[in-house]
Design a protein around this motif. Structure first.
Motif, PDB file in Angstrom:
ATOM      1  N   GLY A 142       0.841  -1.194   0.000  1.00  0.00           N
ATOM      2  CA  GLY A 142       0.000   0.000   0.000  1.00  0.00           C
ATOM      3  C   GLY A 142       0.874   1.241   0.000  1.00  0.00           C
ATOM      4  O   GLY A 142       2.027   1.211   0.433  1.00  0.00           O
ATOM      5  N   LEU A 143       0.356   2.359  -0.472  1.00  0.00           N
ATOM      6  CA  LEU A 143       1.162   3.569  -0.558  1.00  0.00           C
ATOM      7  C   LEU A 143       1.665   4.009   0.814  1.00  0.00           C
ATOM      8  O   LEU A 143       2.823   4.390   0.966  1.00  0.00           O
ATOM      9  N   GLY A 144       0.833   3.932   1.831  1.00  0.00           N
ATOM     10  CA  GLY A 144       1.258   4.283   3.186  1.00  0.00           C
ATOM     11  C   GLY A 144       2.357   3.354   3.698  1.00  0.00           C
ATOM     12  O   GLY A 144       3.311   3.798   4.341  1.00  0.00           O
ATOM     13  N   PHE A 177      12.835  -2.371  -4.804  1.00  0.00           N
ATOM     14  CA  PHE A 177      11.671  -2.113  -3.970  1.00  0.00           C
ATOM     15  C   PHE A 177      10.419  -2.374  -4.784  1.00  0.00           C
ATOM     16  O   PHE A 177      10.135  -1.665  -5.749  1.00  0.00           O
ATOM     17  N   LEU A 178       9.670  -3.413  -4.432  1.00  0.00           N
ATOM     18  CA  LEU A 178       8.459  -3.752  -5.170  1.00  0.00           C
ATOM     19  C   LEU A 178       7.300  -2.883  -4.721  1.00  0.00           C
ATOM     20  O   LEU A 178       7.111  -2.671  -3.519  1.00  0.00           O
ATOM     21  N   CYS A 179       6.557  -2.353  -5.684  1.00  0.00           N
ATOM     22  CA  CYS A 179       5.388  -1.520  -5.379  1.00  0.00           C
ATOM     23  C   CYS A 179       4.331  -1.741  -6.448  1.00  0.00           C
ATOM     24  O   CYS A 179       4.632  -2.160  -7.558  1.00  0.00           O
ATOM     25  N   PHE A 180       3.083  -1.459  -6.083  1.00  0.00           N
ATOM     26  CA  PHE A 180       2.016  -1.569  -7.078  1.00  0.00           C
ATOM     27  C   PHE A 180       2.251  -0.556  -8.185  1.00  0.00           C
ATOM     28  O   PHE A 180       2.683   0.572  -7.945  1.00  0.00           O
ATOM     29  N   THR A 194       8.652   6.215  -6.642  1.00  0.00           N
ATOM     30  CA  THR A 194       9.898   6.616  -7.289  1.00  0.00           C
ATOM     31  C   THR A 194      10.371   7.958  -6.746  1.00  0.00           C
ATOM     32  O   THR A 194      11.571   8.153  -6.530  1.00  0.00           O
ATOM     33  N   SER A 195       9.431   8.858  -6.482  1.00  0.00           N
ATOM     34  CA  SER A 195       9.829  10.161  -5.935  1.00  0.00           C
ATOM     35  C   SER A 195      10.365  10.050  -4.510  1.00  0.00           C
ATOM     36  O   SER A 195      11.183  10.860  -4.100  1.00  0.00           O
ATOM     37  N   CYS A 238      12.834   0.959  -8.075  1.00  0.00           N
ATOM     38  CA  CYS A 238      11.427   0.624  -7.879  1.00  0.00           C
ATOM     39  C   CYS A 238      10.978  -0.334  -8.979  1.00  0.00           C
ATOM     40  O   CYS A 238      11.200  -0.082 -10.155  1.00  0.00           O
ATOM     41  N   VAL A 239      10.356  -1.415  -8.555  1.00  0.00           N
ATOM     42  CA  VAL A 239       9.882  -2.429  -9.493  1.00  0.00           C
ATOM     43  C   VAL A 239       8.358  -2.492  -9.398  1.00  0.00           C
ATOM     44  O   VAL A 239       7.816  -2.871  -8.357  1.00  0.00           O
ATOM     45  N   PRO A 240       7.666  -2.117 -10.460  1.00  0.00           N
ATOM     46  CA  PRO A 240       6.199  -2.142 -10.406  1.00  0.00           C
ATOM     47  C   PRO A 240       5.657  -3.559 -10.580  1.00  0.00           C
ATOM     48  O   PRO A 240       6.176  -4.349 -11.367  1.00  0.00           O
ATOM     49  N   VAL A 241       4.635  -3.864  -9.802  1.00  0.00           N
ATOM     50  CA  VAL A 241       3.914  -5.131  -9.954  1.00  0.00           C
ATOM     51  C   VAL A 241       2.434  -4.794 -10.043  1.00  0.00           C
ATOM     52  O   VAL A 241       1.973  -3.801  -9.494  1.00  0.00           O
TER      53      VAL A 241
END
Length: 70
Positions: free
Chosen positions: A10-12, A33-36, A44-45, A55-58
């Motif tokens: 989650g973003l938080g 770092f895996l993130c949605f 990324t910021s 950052c690796v998007p999933v």
């Protein structure tokens, strides 16, 4: 050495894990770092000043119940 960091995605949670991720860069040459994918621009910021963190998007579907990642 490289490391992968996965939080609850989650973003938080991603923001909360900012310090932990930065701490890992002391011991690893690269931290993935895996993130949605929908949070990729924001996450990324968070790490724009540190080129050791990638950052690796999933997609959300990859982590939904009953649909394990490939």
């Amino acid at each position: 050495m490289e490391a992968y960091f996965v939080s609850h995605l989650g973003l938080g949670d991603n923001l909360y894990c900012n310090g932990a991720t930065r701490y890992l860069t002391q011991f690893y040459t690269r931290v993935y770092f895996l993130c949605f994918d929908k949070y990729l621009d924001n996450v990324t910021s968070f790490f724009a000043d540190n080129n050791k963190i990638v950052c690796v998007p999933v997609s959300h579907e990859q982590f939904s119940k009953g649909n394990p990642p490939p």
